[in-house]
Each structure stands twice: as C-alpha cells, then as structure tokens.
Design a protein around this motif. Structure first.
Motif, PDB file in Angstrom:
ATOM      1  N   THR A  15      29.331  -6.230  -9.981  1.00  0.00           N
ATOM      2  CA  THR A  15      28.486  -5.433  -9.081  1.00  0.00           C
ATOM      3  C   THR A  15      29.064  -4.044  -8.888  1.00  0.00           C
ATOM      4  OG1 THR A  15      27.767  -7.450  -7.933  1.00  0.00           O
ATOM      5  CG2 THR A  15      27.422  -5.354  -6.795  1.00  0.00           C
ATOM      6  N   GLU A  16      30.361  -3.952  -8.752  1.00  0.00           N
ATOM      7  CA  GLU A  16      30.989  -2.641  -8.604  1.00  0.00           C
ATOM      8  C   GLU A  16      30.810  -1.801  -9.864  1.00  0.00           C
ATOM      9  OE1 GLU A  16      32.196  -1.118  -5.957  1.00  0.00           O
ATOM     10  OE2 GLU A  16      31.485  -2.881  -4.860  1.00  0.00           O
ATOM     11  N   ARG A  17      30.887  -2.435 -11.039  1.00  0.00           N
ATOM     12  CA  ARG A  17      30.634  -1.699 -12.282  1.00  0.00           C
ATOM     13  C   ARG A  17      29.214  -1.150 -12.316  1.00  0.00           C
ATOM     14  NH1 ARG A  17      33.609  -5.831 -14.763  1.00  0.00           N
ATOM     15  NH2 ARG A  17      31.710  -6.974 -15.333  1.00  0.00           N
ATOM     16  N   HIS A  47      15.100  -5.496  -8.235  1.00  0.00           N
ATOM     17  CA  HIS A  47      15.198  -6.912  -8.570  1.00  0.00           C
ATOM     18  C   HIS A  47      16.617  -7.440  -8.358  1.00  0.00           C
ATOM     19  CE1 HIS A  47      15.008 -10.724 -10.558  1.00  0.00           C
ATOM     20  NE2 HIS A  47      15.857 -10.331 -11.491  1.00  0.00           N
ATOM     21  N   VAL A  48      17.619  -6.658  -8.755  1.00  0.00           N
ATOM     22  CA  VAL A  48      19.007  -7.083  -8.554  1.00  0.00           C
ATOM     23  C   VAL A  48      19.281  -7.329  -7.066  1.00  0.00           C
ATOM     24  CG1 VAL A  48      21.422  -6.346  -8.711  1.00  0.00           C
ATOM     25  CG2 VAL A  48      19.887  -6.007 -10.655  1.00  0.00           C
ATOM     26  N   ALA A  49      18.771  -6.453  -6.223  1.00  0.00           N
ATOM     27  CA  ALA A  49      18.973  -6.617  -4.783  1.00  0.00           C
ATOM     28  C   ALA A  49      18.235  -7.838  -4.247  1.00  0.00           C
ATOM     29  CB  ALA A  49      18.523  -5.360  -4.049  1.00  0.00           C
ATOM     30  N   ARG A  50      16.967  -7.973  -4.612  1.00  0.00           N
ATOM     31  CA  ARG A  50      16.177  -9.101  -4.100  1.00  0.00           C
ATOM     32  C   ARG A  50      16.670 -10.435  -4.641  1.00  0.00           C
ATOM     33  NH1 ARG A  50      15.442  -5.419  -1.848  1.00  0.00           N
ATOM     34  NH2 ARG A  50      16.946  -6.626  -0.627  1.00  0.00           N
ATOM     35  N   ASN A  51      17.237 -10.435  -5.850  1.00  0.00           N
ATOM     36  CA  ASN A  51      17.809 -11.662  -6.390  1.00  0.00           C
ATOM     37  C   ASN A  51      19.005 -12.113  -5.569  1.00  0.00           C
ATOM     38  OD1 ASN A  51      20.186 -12.632  -8.472  1.00  0.00           O
ATOM     39  ND2 ASN A  51      18.232 -13.668  -8.842  1.00  0.00           N
ATOM     40  N   ALA A  52      19.818 -11.166  -5.101  1.00  0.00           N
ATOM     41  CA  ALA A  52      20.950 -11.541  -4.245  1.00  0.00           C
ATOM     42  C   ALA A  52      20.454 -12.234  -2.985  1.00  0.00           C
ATOM     43  CB  ALA A  52      21.770 -10.306  -3.885  1.00  0.00           C
ATOM     44  N   ASP A  53      19.419 -11.666  -2.366  1.00  0.00           N
ATOM     45  CA  ASP A  53      18.844 -12.303  -1.178  1.00  0.00           C
ATOM     46  C   ASP A  53      18.311 -13.690  -1.508  1.00  0.00           C
ATOM     47  OD1 ASP A  53      19.352  -9.954   0.230  1.00  0.00           O
ATOM     48  OD2 ASP A  53      17.276  -9.221   0.072  1.00  0.00           O
ATOM     49  N   ALA A  54      17.658 -13.805  -2.675  1.00  0.00           N
ATOM     50  CA  ALA A  54      17.066 -15.086  -3.063  1.00  0.00           C
ATOM     51  C   ALA A  54      18.134 -16.151  -3.277  1.00  0.00           C
ATOM     52  CB  ALA A  54      16.238 -14.902  -4.331  1.00  0.00           C
ATOM     53  N   ALA A  88      22.328   1.548  -1.837  1.00  0.00           N
ATOM     54  CA  ALA A  88      22.689   0.913  -0.572  1.00  0.00           C
ATOM     55  C   ALA A  88      22.152  -0.512  -0.515  1.00  0.00           C
ATOM     56  CB  ALA A  88      22.148   1.735   0.593  1.00  0.00           C
ATOM     57  N   ASP A  89      20.944  -0.713  -1.015  1.00  0.00           N
ATOM     58  CA  ASP A  89      20.342  -2.045  -0.997  1.00  0.00           C
ATOM     59  C   ASP A  89      21.085  -2.998  -1.919  1.00  0.00           C
ATOM     60  OD1 ASP A  89      18.568  -4.062  -0.375  1.00  0.00           O
ATOM     61  OD2 ASP A  89      16.962  -3.314  -1.661  1.00  0.00           O
ATOM     62  N   VAL A  90      21.415  -2.539  -3.124  1.00  0.00           N
ATOM     63  CA  VAL A  90      22.179  -3.393  -4.038  1.00  0.00           C
ATOM     64  C   VAL A  90      23.527  -3.753  -3.417  1.00  0.00           C
ATOM     65  CG1 VAL A  90      23.352  -3.494  -6.275  1.00  0.00           C
ATOM     66  CG2 VAL A  90      21.037  -2.562  -6.126  1.00  0.00           C
ATOM     67  N   ARG A  91      24.174  -2.777  -2.809  1.00  0.00           N
ATOM     68  CA  ARG A  91      25.499  -3.004  -2.210  1.00  0.00           C
ATOM     69  C   ARG A  91      25.402  -3.980  -1.034  1.00  0.00           C
ATOM     70  NH1 ARG A  91      26.479   1.775  -1.536  1.00  0.00           N
ATOM     71  NH2 ARG A  91      27.740   2.153  -3.419  1.00  0.00           N
ATOM     72  N   ASP A  92      24.435  -3.752  -0.137  1.00  0.00           N
ATOM     73  CA  ASP A  92      24.330  -4.584   1.069  1.00  0.00           C
ATOM     74  C   ASP A  92      23.893  -6.016   0.723  1.00  0.00           C
ATOM     75  OD1 ASP A  92      25.057  -2.374   2.523  1.00  0.00           O
ATOM     76  OD2 ASP A  92      23.032  -1.945   3.264  1.00  0.00           O
ATOM     77  N   SER A  93      22.945  -6.140  -0.185  1.00  0.00           N
ATOM     78  CA  SER A  93      22.492  -7.485  -0.560  1.00  0.00           C
ATOM     79  C   SER A  93      23.594  -8.239  -1.297  1.00  0.00           C
ATOM     80  CB  SER A  93      21.219  -7.400  -1.399  1.00  0.00           C
ATOM     81  OG  SER A  93      21.433  -6.642  -2.571  1.00  0.00           O
ATOM     82  N   ALA A  94      24.375  -7.529  -2.112  1.00  0.00           N
ATOM     83  CA  ALA A  94      25.500  -8.155  -2.802  1.00  0.00           C
ATOM     84  C   ALA A  94      26.546  -8.642  -1.804  1.00  0.00           C
ATOM     85  CB  ALA A  94      26.126  -7.176  -3.785  1.00  0.00           C
ATOM     86  N   ALA A  95      26.792  -7.858  -0.766  1.00  0.00           N
ATOM     87  CA  ALA A  95      27.740  -8.276   0.265  1.00  0.00           C
ATOM     88  C   ALA A  95      27.254  -9.538   0.968  1.00  0.00           C
ATOM     89  CB  ALA A  95      27.952  -7.151   1.270  1.00  0.00           C
ATOM     90  N   GLY A  96      25.937  -9.613   1.176  1.00  0.00           N
ATOM     91  CA  GLY A  96      25.382 -10.809   1.795  1.00  0.00           C
ATOM     92  C   GLY A  96      25.566 -12.038   0.923  1.00  0.00           C
TER      93      GLY A  96
END
Length: 229
Positions: A15-17, A47-54, A88-96
């Motif tokens: 994710t950081e990459r 999609h990457v962000a929403r997949n983390a939530d999913a 920000a969304d990718v980062r925050d959803s990944a943290a979740g």
C-alpha cells in the motif's frame, strides 16, 4: 501454512508503494484511462479504497458489499475525485483494514466473500495483497508484473490455477514457468491437455487477465480463452 500476519505486513508495504507512486500523479492524470477497459485511474484508486472497506466487512462477519449495484455505484461516485482525496481515501481505508486485521480473531474460521464464495479468514490478507499489487500495475504508472515479488507471483499463480481447475469451458491445461514450477488447471472439457509455458510474470499475467498470452508458448495450439475472473 498461510501466515496471515506476514501477509498483513506485506499489504502495508504494498500500500505504501502504491501511495508513493500515485502521489506523483496530478488531477489530470488521475482522470486518464487506466489499463483496465472503461476505468480511469480514479476508478482504480476508488476500487482499491472500497475493497479495503469490503474486506473489513468480511473479517467482521458482515456482507462484503450491500449489493453488486452498490459496489459499482460507490466506485463511479468516487472515481472523479481529485488526487488528494483519492490518496487520503486509499490511506484511511487501508488503515481500517490493517486495524481490523490486527484484532484478536479465529483465523481458521470460514468467511464469505462475493457471490457466495467462501474462504479461510487467514487468506483474506493475501486476497487484499492481490488487489493492491495488481491494481498498482493497472494504474499504468511504471509498476509492472515483473516488479512483483517472486513469492507473490507463485502464490497468485497457485490461486488462479486452482480457481480455473475443473472449469467446464476449459480443456485440461498444464502450466510451466521459467522457474521450473508446474501446475495443472482446467479439465472441464473432454480434450487433450494444452501445454502452456513461459516466464512467470507472463503466465500469471495471462491467468489474471493482465496479459494476452503473447509471451507464452502453447505447444503448437492456440491458447485457451480463459473465462472472466
């Protein structure tokens, strides 16, 4: 044995990459087409962000998505956002996702994904790793299948070969890569086995729908047409 803790660490690194690479984009390039037909880079990041939530939902025992329509609507809604909002969304959803993955849990339990698919909870972090790594490639910003970790390529090829095993629309297929590894898949049709060989990245890319198989050899016969994933 699946090591979910190792995979969670790999997800964090991947994710950081992705975030570091995407940070070099601008609003105009986020709106440009990705390598996925019909999707902009904004669609991929959304999609990457929403997949983390999913996948948080999956680990928490909730439905992965409210519906297929809701999944698609959310991606379309989020795709046009400017770069800073996407990152920000990718980062925050990944943290979740990482936080959910670090909770004490029975990792041997069975969880349900989309369309009635089930899997061991311990495999969910690797499924997330696949999403992050392959969609990083899909952005078309300099990260290629050849840049993927060799162990990741092997594991994803294992997974995809197993996924297509016994598929009714495929002949028996014998796969081999340039590392000397072999797999069998297909086998739903009454036909002679098709032998497909090539570089590890090309083989996995073909199975994952990221390459057309032009770099592969198929022992004098045409490559089988793989069904959608």
């Amino acid at each position: 044995m699946i090591d979910h803790a190792r995979d969670l660490a790999s997800v964090r690194e991947a994710t950081e990459r992705l975030l570091s690479a995407a940070a070099a984009l601008d609003n105009a390039s986020v709106a440009e087409p990705s390598r996925l037909p019909g999707w902009s880079r904004g669609h991929v990041l959304a999609h990457v962000a929403r997949n983390a939530d999913a996948l948080v939902n999956v680990l928490a025992g909730r439905p992965m998505y409210a519906s297929a329509e809701a999944r698609d609507t959310d991606i379309e809604r989020d795709a046009p956002r400017p770069l800073d909002a996407q990152l920000a969304d990718v980062r925050d959803s990944a943290a979740g996702f990482q936080a959910e993955g670090e909770r004490p849990a029975d990792w041997s339990r069975t969880v349900e994904l989309r369309n009635g698919v089930t899997d061991a909870a311990a495999r969910v972090p690797f499924r997330r790793l696949v999403e992050v790594e392959l969609h990083h490639v899909d952005l078309g910003i300099g990260y290629e299948l050849e840049d993927l970790d060799e162990d990741f390529v092997r594991r994803e090829t294992d997974f995809l070969a197993d996924r297509f095993a016994g598929h009714k629309d495929l002949p028996p297929i014998r796969l081999s890569d340039d590392r000397g590894r072999t797999w069998t898949t297909g086998g739903g049709a009454d036909a002679e086995p098709v032998h497909v060989s090539g570089r590890a990245a090309d083989l996995m890319g073909w199975l994952a729908g990221r390459r057309d198989g032009g770099g592969l050899k198929s022992a004098g016969t045409a490559l089988p047409a793989l069904p959608p994933l």
